[in-house]
Design a protein around this motif. Structure first.
Motif, PDB file in Angstrom:
ATOM      1  N   VAL A 176      82.061 115.630  -0.276  1.00  0.00           N
ATOM      2  CA  VAL A 176      80.628 115.584  -0.377  1.00  0.00           C
ATOM      3  C   VAL A 176      80.001 116.895   0.436  1.00  0.00           C
ATOM      4  O   VAL A 176      78.915 117.250  -0.160  1.00  0.00           O
ATOM      5  CB  VAL A 176      80.109 114.425   0.336  1.00  0.00           C
ATOM      6  N   THR A 177      80.599 117.259   1.379  1.00  0.00           N
ATOM      7  CA  THR A 177      80.292 118.245   2.309  1.00  0.00           C
ATOM      8  C   THR A 177      79.796 119.597   1.525  1.00  0.00           C
ATOM      9  O   THR A 177      78.629 120.033   1.696  1.00  0.00           O
ATOM     10  CB  THR A 177      81.016 118.640   3.350  1.00  0.00           C
ATOM     11  N   PRO A 178      80.476 120.185   0.815  1.00  0.00           N
ATOM     12  CA  PRO A 178      80.026 121.391   0.121  1.00  0.00           C
ATOM     13  C   PRO A 178      79.089 121.035  -1.043  1.00  0.00           C
ATOM     14  O   PRO A 178      77.957 121.998  -1.308  1.00  0.00           O
ATOM     15  CB  PRO A 178      81.474 122.042  -0.836  1.00  0.00           C
ATOM     16  N   LEU A 179      79.020 119.867  -1.762  1.00  0.00           N
ATOM     17  CA  LEU A 179      77.679 119.649  -2.534  1.00  0.00           C
ATOM     18  C   LEU A 179      76.556 119.277  -1.578  1.00  0.00           C
ATOM     19  O   LEU A 179      75.529 119.782  -2.355  1.00  0.00           O
ATOM     20  CB  LEU A 179      78.237 118.248  -3.192  1.00  0.00           C
ATOM     21  N   ALA A 180      76.760 118.684  -0.489  1.00  0.00           N
ATOM     22  CA  ALA A 180      75.498 118.493   0.036  1.00  0.00           C
ATOM     23  C   ALA A 180      75.032 119.573   0.735  1.00  0.00           C
ATOM     24  O   ALA A 180      73.615 120.023   0.609  1.00  0.00           O
ATOM     25  CB  ALA A 180      75.710 117.597   1.283  1.00  0.00           C
ATOM     26  N   ASP A 181      75.921 120.668   1.060  1.00  0.00           N
ATOM     27  CA  ASP A 181      75.431 121.950   1.725  1.00  0.00           C
ATOM     28  C   ASP A 181      74.672 122.566   0.615  1.00  0.00           C
ATOM     29  O   ASP A 181      73.400 123.145   0.837  1.00  0.00           O
ATOM     30  CB  ASP A 181      76.680 122.813   1.941  1.00  0.00           C
ATOM     31  N   LYS A 182      75.135 122.577  -0.623  1.00  0.00           N
ATOM     32  CA  LYS A 182      74.332 123.453  -1.811  1.00  0.00           C
ATOM     33  C   LYS A 182      73.167 122.818  -2.023  1.00  0.00           C
ATOM     34  O   LYS A 182      72.160 123.465  -2.211  1.00  0.00           O
ATOM     35  CB  LYS A 182      75.406 123.175  -3.017  1.00  0.00           C
ATOM     36  N   ILE A 183      73.219 121.601  -2.146  1.00  0.00           N
ATOM     37  CA  ILE A 183      71.904 120.914  -2.614  1.00  0.00           C
ATOM     38  C   ILE A 183      70.711 121.021  -1.534  1.00  0.00           C
ATOM     39  O   ILE A 183      69.455 121.361  -1.720  1.00  0.00           O
ATOM     40  CB  ILE A 183      72.174 119.100  -2.828  1.00  0.00           C
ATOM     41  N   PHE A 184      70.965 120.749  -0.143  1.00  0.00           N
ATOM     42  CA  PHE A 184      70.132 120.722   0.904  1.00  0.00           C
ATOM     43  C   PHE A 184      69.622 122.444   1.189  1.00  0.00           C
ATOM     44  O   PHE A 184      68.533 122.407   1.453  1.00  0.00           O
ATOM     45  CB  PHE A 184      70.526 120.133   2.062  1.00  0.00           C
ATOM     46  N   SER A 185      70.605 123.260   0.927  1.00  0.00           N
ATOM     47  CA  SER A 185      70.034 124.592   0.991  1.00  0.00           C
ATOM     48  C   SER A 185      69.162 124.994   0.170  1.00  0.00           C
ATOM     49  O   SER A 185      68.435 125.643   0.210  1.00  0.00           O
ATOM     50  CB  SER A 185      71.525 125.608   1.251  1.00  0.00           C
ATOM     51  N   ALA A 186      69.426 124.543  -1.172  1.00  0.00           N
ATOM     52  CA  ALA A 186      68.561 124.895  -2.524  1.00  0.00           C
ATOM     53  C   ALA A 186      67.166 124.268  -2.012  1.00  0.00           C
ATOM     54  O   ALA A 186      66.151 124.785  -2.313  1.00  0.00           O
ATOM     55  CB  ALA A 186      69.092 124.303  -3.635  1.00  0.00           C
ATOM     56  N   LEU A 187      67.230 123.212  -1.337  1.00  0.00           N
ATOM     57  CA  LEU A 187      65.754 122.248  -1.123  1.00  0.00           C
ATOM     58  C   LEU A 187      65.022 122.937  -0.071  1.00  0.00           C
ATOM     59  O   LEU A 187      63.913 122.642   0.110  1.00  0.00           O
ATOM     60  CB  LEU A 187      65.986 120.841  -0.964  1.00  0.00           C
ATOM     61  N   SER A 188      65.629 124.001   0.608  1.00  0.00           N
ATOM     62  CA  SER A 188      64.801 124.853   1.690  1.00  0.00           C
ATOM     63  C   SER A 188      63.651 125.761   0.796  1.00  0.00           C
ATOM     64  O   SER A 188      62.681 126.098   1.439  1.00  0.00           O
ATOM     65  CB  SER A 188      65.556 125.635   2.524  1.00  0.00           C
ATOM     66  N   ASP A 189      63.896 125.906  -0.351  1.00  0.00           N
ATOM     67  CA  ASP A 189      62.993 126.483  -1.425  1.00  0.00           C
ATOM     68  C   ASP A 189      62.068 125.703  -2.130  1.00  0.00           C
ATOM     69  O   ASP A 189      62.601 124.769  -2.648  1.00  0.00           O
ATOM     70  CB  ASP A 189      63.910 127.421  -2.500  1.00  0.00           C
ATOM     71  N   LEU A 190      60.861 125.748  -1.772  1.00  0.00           N
ATOM     72  CA  LEU A 190      59.893 124.783  -2.328  1.00  0.00           C
ATOM     73  C   LEU A 190      59.380 124.980  -3.895  1.00  0.00           C
ATOM     74  O   LEU A 190      59.416 126.169  -4.185  1.00  0.00           O
ATOM     75  CB  LEU A 190      58.583 124.802  -1.575  1.00  0.00           C
ATOM     76  N   HIS A 191      59.425 123.973  -4.534  1.00  0.00           N
ATOM     77  CA  HIS A 191      58.867 124.119  -5.897  1.00  0.00           C
ATOM     78  C   HIS A 191      57.509 123.465  -6.240  1.00  0.00           C
ATOM     79  O   HIS A 191      57.212 122.637  -5.322  1.00  0.00           O
ATOM     80  CB  HIS A 191      60.115 123.634  -6.997  1.00  0.00           C
ATOM     81  N   ASP A 192      56.812 123.548  -7.345  1.00  0.00           N
ATOM     82  CA  ASP A 192      55.688 122.927  -7.366  1.00  0.00           C
ATOM     83  C   ASP A 192      55.862 121.424  -7.699  1.00  0.00           C
ATOM     84  O   ASP A 192      57.001 120.909  -8.276  1.00  0.00           O
ATOM     85  CB  ASP A 192      54.992 123.599  -8.814  1.00  0.00           C
ATOM     86  N   HIS A 193      54.563 120.773  -7.021  1.00  0.00           N
ATOM     87  CA  HIS A 193      54.451 119.514  -7.264  1.00  0.00           C
ATOM     88  C   HIS A 193      54.175 119.085  -9.072  1.00  0.00           C
ATOM     89  O   HIS A 193      53.344 120.010  -9.586  1.00  0.00           O
ATOM     90  CB  HIS A 193      53.373 118.837  -6.617  1.00  0.00           C
ATOM     91  N   ASP A 194      54.660 118.182  -9.313  1.00  0.00           N
ATOM     92  CA  ASP A 194      54.261 117.837 -10.747  1.00  0.00           C
ATOM     93  C   ASP A 194      52.932 117.018 -10.546  1.00  0.00           C
ATOM     94  O   ASP A 194      52.697 115.924 -10.317  1.00  0.00           O
ATOM     95  CB  ASP A 194      55.474 116.718 -11.258  1.00  0.00           C
ATOM     96  N   PRO A 195      51.845 117.421 -11.449  1.00  0.00           N
ATOM     97  CA  PRO A 195      50.595 116.985 -11.318  1.00  0.00           C
ATOM     98  C   PRO A 195      50.492 115.832 -12.061  1.00  0.00           C
ATOM     99  O   PRO A 195      49.488 115.131 -11.914  1.00  0.00           O
ATOM    100  CB  PRO A 195      49.739 118.295 -11.958  1.00  0.00           C
ATOM    101  N   ASP A 196      51.767 115.439 -13.108  1.00  0.00           N
ATOM    102  CA  ASP A 196      51.238 114.378 -13.909  1.00  0.00           C
ATOM    103  C   ASP A 196      52.036 113.075 -13.274  1.00  0.00           C
ATOM    104  O   ASP A 196      52.039 112.087 -13.710  1.00  0.00           O
ATOM    105  CB  ASP A 196      52.062 114.666 -15.295  1.00  0.00           C
ATOM    106  N   HIS A 197      52.748 113.349 -12.123  1.00  0.00           N
ATOM    107  CA  HIS A 197      53.612 112.265 -11.322  1.00  0.00           C
ATOM    108  C   HIS A 197      52.570 111.426 -11.000  1.00  0.00           C
ATOM    109  O   HIS A 197      51.710 111.661 -10.001  1.00  0.00           O
ATOM    110  CB  HIS A 197      54.285 112.918 -10.104  1.00  0.00           C
ATOM    111  N   ALA A 198      52.792 109.831 -11.289  1.00  0.00           N
ATOM    112  CA  ALA A 198      51.887 108.922 -10.832  1.00  0.00           C
ATOM    113  C   ALA A 198      52.799 107.699 -10.247  1.00  0.00           C
ATOM    114  O   ALA A 198      53.781 107.344 -11.048  1.00  0.00           O
ATOM    115  CB  ALA A 198      50.962 108.247 -12.064  1.00  0.00           C
ATOM    116  N   PRO A 199      52.405 107.183  -9.084  1.00  0.00           N
ATOM    117  CA  PRO A 199      53.191 106.254  -8.502  1.00  0.00           C
ATOM    118  C   PRO A 199      53.112 105.080  -9.406  1.00  0.00           C
ATOM    119  O   PRO A 199      52.192 104.624 -10.101  1.00  0.00           O
ATOM    120  CB  PRO A 199      52.576 105.899  -7.173  1.00  0.00           C
TER     121      PRO A 199
END
Ligand SMILES: [Fe+2]
Length: 213
Positions: free
Chosen positions: A41-64
């Motif tokens: 899991v470690t290399p996969l988690a490293d890849k995922i969480f390092s990518a998430l340090s880059d912010l992307h747009d919020h989905d304006p259509d997302h509704a709870p």
């Protein structure tokens, strides 16, 4: 009463919703804390969480949106609260983010046997269908009512799960394996997997690397 994301942060995201950032941080901490128990899991988690340090747009259509099975969430949180650190912190961060999630049954499962459609729900958190639009990473959650089976499935992206409330997991058509809150579970691309809730509701977070899939 769920809060509309568009009311909270507007259509164009300039910074990440604090509850989402806190959840990502807590999920990374939980994955890293238990990484030595499942080193793949470690290399996969490293890849995922390092990518998430880059912010992307919020989905304006997302509704709870909630589903009837969400009545089991409090029980699931209480299972996580007794797990070793930092799982209780992750469960608290999940609970704070949960009012923003759009829960729905897995598409196309209306006719699955044994009440599957009514007794489970998934919610995407980041990536396709989630709060933050991106195609490199997908994080989401599955909630399964007590005693309910979640049918076997597979998908191209590699993924790992973090268990928040116990259940059993099947990997590659092998025997079901009981997992406790905080445990990790890993799937290589296309491997068959399934879940089975026991006496308590099963709650888990899944993290997929979707960029190359
Ligand atoms: Fe999966």
């Amino acid at each position: 009463m769920p809060i509309q994301i568009s009311d909270a942060i507007g259509a164009v995201m300039t910074e990440r919703l604090q509850q989402l950032q806190d959840f990502i941080d807590a999920t990374e901490a939980a994955a890293k804390a238990r990484g030595p128990t499942l080193p793949i899991v470690t290399p996969l988690a490293d890849k995922i969480f390092s990518a998430l340090s880059d912010l992307h747009d919020h989905d304006p259509d997302h509704a709870p949106q909630r589903q009837p099975v969400c009545e089991h969430l409090e029980n699931a949180y209480s299972q996580a609260s007794g797990a070793p650190d930092p799982v209780p912190e992750m469960a608290k961060a999940f609970a704070a983010l949960e009012p923003y999630l759009n829960w729905s049954p897995k598409p196309g499962t209306e006719n699955e046997p044994n009440g599957f459609f009514q007794n489970h729900a998934n919610a995407s958190i980041v990536g396709v269908g989630g709060l933050e639009v991106r195609d490199d990473v997908r994080i989401g959650t599955s909630l399964v009512a007590p005693h309910q089976y979640y049918p076997r499935h597979n998908h191209p992206p590699e993924e790992f799960y973090i268990v928040l409330s116990p259940g059993a997991w099947m990997h590659e058509d092998g025997p079901f394996q009981e997992l406790q809150a905080g445990d990790l579970f890993h799937n290589t691309p296309y491997v068959w997997h399934a879940m089975q809730a026991g006496e308590t509701p099963l709650l888990a977070v899944w993290c997929l690397w979707t960029k190359d899939a």
